[in-house]
Design an enzyme around this catalytic site. Sequence first.
Site, PDB file in Angstrom:
ATOM      1  N   LYS A 297       1.652 -53.150  44.157  1.00 40.58           N
ATOM      2  CA  LYS A 297       0.623 -52.080  43.559  1.00 40.58           C
ATOM      3  C   LYS A 297      -0.311 -51.192  44.720  1.00 40.58           C
ATOM      4  O   LYS A 297      -0.434 -51.739  45.505  1.00 40.58           O
ATOM      5  CB  LYS A 297      -0.365 -52.977  42.577  1.00 40.58           C
ATOM      6  CG  LYS A 297      -1.112 -51.997  41.578  1.00 40.58           C
ATOM      7  CD  LYS A 297      -2.059 -52.701  40.962  1.00 40.58           C
ATOM      8  CE  LYS A 297      -2.761 -52.067  39.786  1.00 40.58           C
ATOM      9  NZ  LYS A 297      -3.641 -52.836  38.878  1.00 40.58           N
TER      10      LYS A 297
ATOM     11  N   TYR B 251     -14.380 -57.994  38.491  1.00 42.78           N
ATOM     12  CA  TYR B 251     -13.962 -59.373  38.362  1.00 42.78           C
ATOM     13  C   TYR B 251     -15.023 -60.165  38.372  1.00 42.78           C
ATOM     14  O   TYR B 251     -14.742 -61.270  37.604  1.00 42.78           O
ATOM     15  CB  TYR B 251     -12.899 -59.911  39.568  1.00 42.78           C
ATOM     16  CG  TYR B 251     -11.425 -59.382  39.620  1.00 42.78           C
ATOM     17  CD1 TYR B 251     -11.187 -58.264  39.116  1.00 42.78           C
ATOM     18  CD2 TYR B 251     -10.602 -60.395  39.970  1.00 42.78           C
ATOM     19  CE1 TYR B 251      -9.771 -58.014  38.927  1.00 42.78           C
ATOM     20  CE2 TYR B 251      -9.241 -59.929  39.969  1.00 42.78           C
ATOM     21  CZ  TYR B 251      -8.945 -58.675  39.557  1.00 42.78           C
ATOM     22  OH  TYR B 251      -7.550 -58.495  39.222  1.00 42.78           O
TER      23      TYR B 251
ATOM     24  N   HIS C  75      -2.903 -63.765  34.021  1.00 42.23           N
ATOM     25  CA  HIS C  75      -3.618 -63.042  35.002  1.00 42.23           C
ATOM     26  C   HIS C  75      -4.983 -63.637  35.345  1.00 42.23           C
ATOM     27  O   HIS C  75      -5.887 -63.254  36.274  1.00 42.23           O
ATOM     28  CB  HIS C  75      -3.878 -61.492  34.541  1.00 42.23           C
ATOM     29  CG  HIS C  75      -4.026 -60.257  35.698  1.00 42.23           C
ATOM     30  ND1 HIS C  75      -3.385 -60.032  36.728  1.00 42.23           N
ATOM     31  CD2 HIS C  75      -5.255 -59.705  35.700  1.00 42.23           C
ATOM     32  CE1 HIS C  75      -4.051 -59.206  37.504  1.00 42.23           C
ATOM     33  NE2 HIS C  75      -5.152 -58.999  36.851  1.00 42.23           N
TER      34      HIS C  75
ATOM     35  N   ARG D  11      -5.867 -65.028  38.712  1.00 47.55           N
ATOM     36  CA  ARG D  11      -6.515 -64.383  39.864  1.00 47.55           C
ATOM     37  C   ARG D  11      -7.895 -63.989  39.546  1.00 47.55           C
ATOM     38  O   ARG D  11      -8.623 -64.120  40.475  1.00 47.55           O
ATOM     39  CB  ARG D  11      -5.559 -63.043  39.623  1.00 47.55           C
ATOM     40  CG  ARG D  11      -5.987 -61.873  40.599  1.00 47.55           C
ATOM     41  CD  ARG D  11      -4.807 -60.916  40.374  1.00 47.55           C
ATOM     42  NE  ARG D  11      -5.166 -59.812  41.094  1.00 47.55           N
ATOM     43  CZ  ARG D  11      -5.039 -59.277  42.451  1.00 47.55           C
ATOM     44  NH1 ARG D  11      -4.446 -60.325  43.097  1.00 47.55           N
ATOM     45  NH2 ARG D  11      -5.440 -57.962  42.921  1.00 47.55           N
TER      46      ARG D  11
ATOM     47  N   ARG E  78      -1.038 -61.342  42.181  1.00 52.27           N
ATOM     48  CA  ARG E  78      -0.593 -60.737  40.960  1.00 52.27           C
ATOM     49  C   ARG E  78       0.710 -61.571  40.707  1.00 52.27           C
ATOM     50  O   ARG E  78       1.533 -61.954  41.455  1.00 52.27           O
ATOM     51  CB  ARG E  78      -0.410 -59.379  41.130  1.00 52.27           C
ATOM     52  CG  ARG E  78      -1.558 -58.687  41.425  1.00 52.27           C
ATOM     53  CD  ARG E  78      -1.058 -57.086  41.474  1.00 52.27           C
ATOM     54  NE  ARG E  78      -2.356 -56.227  41.877  1.00 52.27           N
ATOM     55  CZ  ARG E  78      -2.868 -56.033  42.903  1.00 52.27           C
ATOM     56  NH1 ARG E  78      -2.148 -56.388  44.017  1.00 52.27           N
ATOM     57  NH2 ARG E  78      -3.778 -55.256  43.344  1.00 52.27           N
TER      58      ARG E  78
ATOM     59  N   HIS F 286      -6.534 -55.112  46.656  1.00 51.39           N
ATOM     60  CA  HIS F 286      -7.215 -53.893  46.044  1.00 51.39           C
ATOM     61  C   HIS F 286      -7.320 -52.830  46.834  1.00 51.39           C
ATOM     62  O   HIS F 286      -7.497 -52.987  48.198  1.00 51.39           O
ATOM     63  CB  HIS F 286      -8.798 -54.358  45.695  1.00 51.39           C
ATOM     64  CG  HIS F 286      -8.662 -55.239  44.330  1.00 51.39           C
ATOM     65  ND1 HIS F 286      -9.639 -56.537  44.068  1.00 51.39           N
ATOM     66  CD2 HIS F 286      -7.826 -55.669  43.559  1.00 51.39           C
ATOM     67  CE1 HIS F 286      -9.232 -57.039  43.144  1.00 51.39           C
ATOM     68  NE2 HIS F 286      -8.127 -56.481  42.623  1.00 51.39           N
TER      69      HIS F 286
END
Length: 306
Positions: free
Chosen positions: A167, A283, A240, A243, A142, A274
Site C-alpha cells: 500500500k 487506530y 484486520h 492489526r 496487513r 502508514h
Amino acid sequence: MTALAKALSGYLRVQRALGFKQKQAGEMLPAFVRYLEDRGLTHVTTTAALAWAALPRDRDPRWWSKRLSVVRGFAKYLHLLDPCSEVPSTEHFVARYKRRRPYVYEAADITALLAATSTLKAPLRIATYKTLLGLLAVTGMRVSEAIALDDADFDRRRAVLMIRETKFDKSREVPLHPSAGRALVDYRRLRDRLVPRQRTSSLFVSTAGTRLFYQNVHETFLRLVYAAGLGGRRPRPTIHDLRHTFAIRTVLDWHRAQVDVEARLPLLSTYLGHIGPESTYWYLTAVPELLEAATARLERFSKVTL
C-alpha cells in the site's frame, strides 16, 4: 479557572499524551465550555451539546457532525469523572463517512483463534492458518502483505521480513521476535515436506501448492471466528482487527512502561507502513484502556511535580 475549564485542560493533556494533536478540539472545546458556562451549566447535557454543535445554522450537517464528534470525546472523559455529564448520541447528526469501531482482541481470543485452526483437518491448512494468523497478531501486518510474502522475503539469519511495495508503494523491513522466526522456519519445513512441488514462490501456500487468495482467507477466518466462540461478539471481529489490536496493545505497553509515547508514534507508523502518524492515530480511538492508562500516568506525574 472554572471546574469545566480545568477538566478541559486535563482532557487535552490526556489526549496529547496519547499522541493525538487535538488541533480542532483545542480550538472548538474552549468555545463549547464558554457556551455551557454562559448558560450556568456545570456539566455537559445532550440538549446543550446538540444546540452548540448545530452552530452556525447555515453550515453543512457534516460540519455539525464534526463539532458533535469533538464534544463527544470531551463528554466521555467528563462522564468518567462525573456520571452527571451526558454523552450525546451520534444519531442526531449523521456524517457521510464513519469509521467502523475495531474489535480489540484479548490474548485469550487470539489463543482461541489459533486453537480453532485444528478444525481445518488438512495438516498443511492447519499449519498455514495457524502461522499466518499468529504472524498477523505479532507484527500488525496487513493481510494482503502477508499473502504477498515470497519465500525470499524471509531473512532467517536476521529474523526480518521484507514487505515490498504494498500500500502507498512503500517497502519496509519488519523485525521478528525469535519465537516468530522459529514459527516461520517450522512452517516452511512442514510445507516443503507436504508439498514438495510448489507452483509458487509464496511463503504461505494452499494445499494445491499455490499462493493464498484473499477471499479464501477471509472465508476461512470467519469459520475460525465461530469455531473459537467469538461469533457473537460486538463489534464483529475481523481479520484486520488483529492489526488494530497490535497497534493498541503496543501503545498501551508504552504507557505502562512510562516512555514518551508521542515520540515513539512515528516509529509505530513506520513499522505498520502508514504514510505518517496521523494515519495511526485513529487506530487508538474509542479504547477505554488507553484513556485510563494515560490518565493514570498523568496523575502519577502530577503527584511527583506537586
